[in-house]
Structures are given as C-alpha cells and as structure tokens.
Design an enzyme around this catalytic site. Structure first.
Site, short mmCIF file in Angstrom:
data_model
loop_
_atom_site.label_atom_id
_atom_site.label_comp_id
_atom_site.label_asym_id
_atom_site.label_seq_id
_atom_site.Cartn_x
_atom_site.Cartn_y
_atom_site.Cartn_z
N PHE A 123 0.88 -1.18 0.00
CA PHE A 123 0.00 0.00 0.00
C PHE A 123 0.91 1.22 0.00
O PHE A 123 1.62 1.48 0.98
CB PHE A 123 -0.84 -0.09 1.27
CG PHE A 123 -1.70 1.09 1.63
CD1 PHE A 123 -2.97 1.21 1.10
CD2 PHE A 123 -1.27 2.03 2.55
CE1 PHE A 123 -3.80 2.26 1.49
CE2 PHE A 123 -2.09 3.08 2.94
CZ PHE A 123 -3.36 3.19 2.40
N ASN A 129 7.51 13.88 1.12
CA ASN A 129 6.74 15.04 1.62
C ASN A 129 5.28 14.71 1.91
O ASN A 129 4.46 15.60 2.03
CB ASN A 129 6.82 16.18 0.60
CG ASN A 129 8.24 16.70 0.49
OD1 ASN A 129 8.92 16.91 1.48
ND2 ASN A 129 8.72 16.83 -0.74
N ALA A 130 4.96 13.45 1.97
CA ALA A 130 3.58 13.04 2.27
C ALA A 130 3.61 11.99 3.38
O ALA A 130 3.76 10.80 3.13
CB ALA A 130 2.90 12.47 1.03
N SER A 132 1.94 12.35 7.45
CA SER A 132 0.60 12.54 8.02
C SER A 132 -0.30 13.26 7.03
O SER A 132 -1.50 13.01 6.97
CB SER A 132 0.69 13.38 9.30
OG SER A 132 1.51 12.73 10.24
N GLU A 365 0.31 4.41 10.32
CA GLU A 365 -1.14 4.46 10.06
C GLU A 365 -1.87 5.49 10.92
O GLU A 365 -2.94 5.24 11.46
CB GLU A 365 -1.78 3.07 10.18
CG GLU A 365 -1.20 2.11 9.16
CD GLU A 365 -2.00 0.84 8.99
OE1 GLU A 365 -3.22 0.91 9.05
OE2 GLU A 365 -1.36 -0.20 8.79
C1 LIG Z 1 8.06 0.16 9.47
C2 LIG Z 1 7.14 1.12 8.78
C3 LIG Z 1 6.18 0.64 7.91
C4 LIG Z 1 5.36 1.53 7.20
N1 LIG Z 1 4.48 1.02 6.27
C5 LIG Z 1 3.82 1.88 5.46
C6 LIG Z 1 3.05 1.38 4.35
O1 LIG Z 1 2.91 0.17 4.15
N2 LIG Z 1 2.47 2.28 3.52
C7 LIG Z 1 2.58 3.63 3.70
O2 LIG Z 1 2.04 4.38 2.89
N3 LIG Z 1 3.30 4.14 4.75
C8 LIG Z 1 3.93 3.29 5.62
N4 LIG Z 1 4.67 3.79 6.68
C9 LIG Z 1 4.74 5.23 6.90
C10 LIG Z 1 3.90 5.69 8.09
O3 LIG Z 1 2.55 5.46 7.86
C11 LIG Z 1 4.24 7.16 8.34
O4 LIG Z 1 5.49 7.15 8.97
C12 LIG Z 1 3.22 7.88 9.20
O5 LIG Z 1 2.05 8.09 8.43
C13 LIG Z 1 3.71 9.23 9.72
O6 LIG Z 1 4.28 10.00 8.73
P1 LIG Z 1 5.77 10.61 8.94
O7 LIG Z 1 6.61 9.55 9.47
O8 LIG Z 1 6.16 11.26 7.67
O9 LIG Z 1 5.60 11.69 10.07
P2 LIG Z 1 5.19 13.24 9.91
O10 LIG Z 1 3.86 13.34 9.27
O11 LIG Z 1 6.30 14.00 9.31
O12 LIG Z 1 5.02 13.67 11.42
C14 LIG Z 1 6.12 14.04 12.27
C15 LIG Z 1 5.56 14.50 13.61
O13 LIG Z 1 4.72 15.65 13.42
C16 LIG Z 1 3.42 15.38 13.95
N5 LIG Z 1 2.39 16.04 13.12
C17 LIG Z 1 2.27 16.05 11.76
N6 LIG Z 1 1.18 16.73 11.39
C18 LIG Z 1 0.58 17.15 12.54
C19 LIG Z 1 -0.62 17.90 12.81
N7 LIG Z 1 -1.43 18.32 11.85
N8 LIG Z 1 -0.93 18.14 14.11
C20 LIG Z 1 -0.12 17.69 15.11
N9 LIG Z 1 1.01 16.97 14.91
C21 LIG Z 1 1.35 16.72 13.64
C22 LIG Z 1 3.27 13.87 13.91
O14 LIG Z 1 2.29 13.42 14.80
C23 LIG Z 1 4.68 13.42 14.28
O15 LIG Z 1 4.84 13.46 15.66
C24 LIG Z 1 5.48 2.92 7.43
C25 LIG Z 1 6.40 3.41 8.35
C26 LIG Z 1 7.25 2.53 9.01
C27 LIG Z 1 8.28 3.07 9.94
#
Ligand SMILES: Cc1cc2nc3c(=O)[nH]c(=O)nc-3n(C[C@H](O)[C@H](O)[C@H](O)COP(=O)(O)OP(=O)(O)OC[C@H]3O[C@@H](n4cnc5c(N)ncnc54)[C@H](O)[C@@H]3O)c2cc1C
Length: 405
Positions: A123, A129-130, A132, A365
């Site tokens: 998925f 840059n994408a 949360s 997620e």
């Molecule tokens: C082992 C692993 C497996 C994964 N598997 C998948 C997968 O199969 N498919 C997929 O698409 N992704 C996958 N991911 C990605 C995962 O879903 C993302 O890491 C997650 O969605 C968070 O995004 P980010 O790490 O970019 O954090 P960011 O969005 O950059 O967030 C960084 C910090 O800022 C905070 N923050 C951001 N926006 C806000 C807001 N509006 N208000 C308050 N706080 C905020 C967050 O809570 C966090 O503390 C995986 C990640 C890992 C580590």
C-alpha cells in the site's frame, strides 16, 4: 470469557498461538538480529488460512469476520511483531482496498493469489513530503493511449520489496484543477518495467519485516488498473486506514499481552531479598496495572471491530482503539523491561525486542497526534453527532450500539 468472541474465534486463537509458539518464537530473535524477512513463515501463515481470512471463499478467503483477522494478528504479535506486521499489512492494506473498492474483474484477477501465502501486496501512500499529510503526494500518473504512465517515489512501504511482493496499490496525482490535486489510486504489478523496490534497512523495530523504498520511472500500466473512481484516492486510502488501524491496535494488544506474560513469569522466578520479586507490592501493582490496561484495550478494540463486522460506522472507534492499544503497548513493554531489571536490556530477552517493536505503533497508520485530531473531529462535528444519535435510536435492538460514546 469474552462477549465478542465465539468458539470458532477461540479455536482460531489456539491454532495461531500454537503456530506462533512452536514455529515462530525460536527464530524471532535471530530474524530480528539479521533483519531478515522470512518467505517461509509468510507462506506458512498463508497455509494456515490467515491471508484473506475475512474474504469470501470465491476470492480464495476463509469467509470469517474481521475479528478473526484481529485475533490472528494479536496472537502473532504476542510472540513476534515482525511476522504480525507482515500479516496485518498484507491483509488490511494489501488485500483490503482491492476487496472493498475493486471491480469484480480486479477482485478475481488479484485476490485468489493474494490469499495463498505465496505473495503479499503493498500500500503506497507515504512519500518524502507526504506523511501525516497524504495530500503532499507528488507521484503522478498520466493517461496516454489508454495506459497510465507513472512517475514518482514512495517511502516506508510494508511488504514492498521481498521476493513475495507481487505489487502495490499506489496513490498518485492524476490531474489538477484550480491548484487542487486530483488524487487517484492505481494497482501496479511488481513486474512492470520501471518499477524498482529497495529494502530499507536499519530499523529499530519490525526488523524481520519488509519495508521498502519504491521508485517508478515511466511505468506503464493499463487504464483499467485504476482502483475505484478517478479522484477517489484520498477516500480510498482513508477508508483503508480505518480498517488498518484495527490491525495496528491488535498488534499493540498482542505485544502488550506477550510482554506482560514474560514479566509475570520472570517476577515469579527472580528472587531478591530471599523471595520472588512478585511478592513485593511495587512489582505486583505494576502487574495489576498491566493486566488492567490489556483488558481495557481488548474490550475497546473488539467493540470497534464489532461495529465494523456489523456494518456500523467505526472510524472513530478504530482511531480510539489504535491510539489506546499502541499507548498501552508502550507502557506495558516499558514496565516489562523494568521488572526484568538489567536482564530486560539484553538482546537475548524477548522483552527487549517487544520494547523496540512497540515504538512504531504510535507512528504508523496515523500518529497518536493525528489520531487525537481524528477523534476530536468526530466528537466536535455536530452533523456526525446528530447522525450518531439517530443511528443509536434506530438501532435500539442492537446490544452494543449503546457503548458508542
Ligand atoms: C516500518 C514502517 C512501515 C510503514 N508502512 C507503510 C506502508 O505500508 N504504507 C505507507 O504508505 N506508509 C507506511 N509507513 C509510513 C507511516 O505510515 C508514516 O510514517 C506515518 O504516516 C507518519 O508519517 P511521517 O513519518 O512522515 O511523520 P510526519 O507526518 O512527518 O510527522 C512528524 C511528527 O509531526 C506530527 N504532526 C504532523 N502533522 C501534525 C498535525 N497536523 N498536528 C499535530 N502533529 C502533527 C506527527 O504526529 C509526528 O509526531 C510505514 C512506516 C514505518 C516506519
């Protein structure tokens, strides 16, 4: 006794527990240490009927409910979070969108192979840059002569690069109007020319799971590989995450259960000041708190899943269950290490692995911050509140609907 489960659920629990105890436990530390994805264990989870467990038989499934999947994930996570994550991600994020949003042809073409254990499906939402903010997507697909030409890059994608990986459901930009992106979802087979997958190494957790960096360079896939309607991308991805969050919650619950059981065993065995440390109230109270949190987490999660299995709205409850189960997994794993003292800090101890493995659960997620946003929006949205009350009134014969506060 659990009011949400029946004999069939409990028989499944025993079957998965036996498999996890006998076939997974003794290799978990080694696979974690080597950062090795096990194709063999993946195949054997498929042989047990755990892939596509909630799909009808006609698509290769087992015709069970979603709670059956959660119980399987919970039991696997009780022993090894890496194998549980392969199971959870393939079922909820891989199979889920194809089953819920695919055309009949897409379901028949893809799902039977994905239920065998031979293959997993990924998925692809997250990008540089994408995170949360999934609207930050930059990957693009252009329709040329009835084919999509895809260019872009995805990051942190579960089940994306191993030999078992058959392809990915991808969120891409398919158009733009008034500066607003049209986001759609396309199925891309692994064999497509220009599609490359690279394993991401060096994770602190889920080290025996496959996490990948995916690149797409002029990948050409047929127009009919569009999943759902044009512009439905965000909706499909968010709906998929509502169900996915239940499986992450099940991982938190199972991991907490495993860490708690290890801590209880150790507290019985370890003697200091001439008696088992269990006899000290400070330790016994920790165990009491751990057991209470686990029981509350199970009730919250199974209730959320009951809503899904019975056709009710469950987005808020799924967010609550994921938030709570992941947070108690951290708390319980932390106390399990504390009860083990220095022994809990060694690689040879299961609680050391549990302590690392729980850390992703508050991030993947939907981070805990985003989940609080989701829950607070549900609570403060007047329209949603009105329709919830209406549904409750209409549903007054339904036993658990009143738990929905
Ligand atoms: C082992 C692993 C497996 C994964 N598997 C998948 C997968 O199969 N498919 C997929 O698409 N992704 C996958 N991911 C990605 C995962 O879903 C993302 O890491 C997650 O969605 C968070 O995004 P980010 O790490 O970019 O954090 P960011 O969005 O950059 O967030 C960084 C910090 O800022 C905070 N923050 C951001 N926006 C806000 C807001 N509006 N208000 C308050 N706080 C905020 C967050 O809570 C966090 O503390 C995986 C990640 C890992 C580590």
């Amino acid at each position: 006794m659990n009011p949400y489960t029946n004999k069939e659920h409990e028989a499944l629990r025993l079957k998965v527990r036996e498999f996890a105890e006998n076939e997974v436990k003794h290799v978990a530390t080694d696979l974690d240490e080597k950062e090795e994805f096990s194709r063999d264990l993946t195949q054997r989870m498929g042989d047990l009927g755990l892939f596509g467990i909630y799909l009808p038989k006609e698509y290769g499934g087992e015709d069970k409910d979603y709670l059956s999947l959660l119980i399987a994930v919970e039991e696997m996570a009780r022993v090894d979070a890496s194998q549980a994550s392969t199971l959870a991600a393939h079922n909820s994020l891989g199979i889920g969108p194809i089953y819920y949003f695919g055309t009949e042809k897409q379901k028949v073409d893809y799902l039977p192979a994905l239920c065998t254990g031979k293959h997993v499906w990924a998925f692809g939402l997250t990008e540089e840059n994408a995170g949360s903010d999934s609207r930050g997507t930059q990957s693009k697909a252009e329709l040329i002569n009835e084919n999509w030409i895809i260019n872009g890059r995805k990051k942190f994608i579960s089940n994306g690069s191993s030999e078992s990986s058959l392809g990915v459901t991808l969120q891409v930009i398919t158009g733009e109007e008034d500066g607003k992106k049209e986001l759609s979802v396309i199925l891309v087979d692994r064999s497509t020319l220009g599609f490359n997958a690279y394993p991401m190494k060096g994770k602190m957790m889920w080290r025996a799971s496959d996490t990948a960096d995916l690149t797409f360079e002029d990948c050409k896939v047929p127009q009919e590989n569009l999943l759902g309607e044009l512009g439905q991308g965000a909706k499909i991805m968010l709906k998929t995450l509502d169900s996915g969050r239940l499986t992450i919650a099940a991982m938190g619950l199972g991991l907490a259960q495993g860490a708690y059981e290890e801590a209880l065993k150790y507290a019985n065995k370890r003697e200091q000041f001439g008696k088992p440390i269990l006899k000290f109230q400070a330790i016994a109270f920790k165990l009491a708190d751990m057991a209470t949190k686990i029981q509350a987490a199970r009730a919250l999660l199974y209730q959320a899943c009951w809503l899904k299995d019975n056709g009710h709205e469950f987005g808020k409850q799924s967010a609550m269950a994921k938030l709570y189960c992941s947070e108690i997994a951290r708390e319980v794993a932390n106390e399990a290490v504390q009860i083990h003292g220095a022994h809990g800090l060694l690689k040879s101890s299961d609680v050391e692995r549990f302590y690392r493995d729980q850390r992703i659960l508050e991030i993947g997620e939907g981070t805990s911050e985003i989940l609080r946003l989701v829950i607070s929006r549900h609570i403060t949205s007047k329209d949603k509140e009105k329709s919830r009350i209406k549904a409750k009134v209409e549903d007054d014969k339904t036993r658990f609907a009143y738990c929905d506060n």
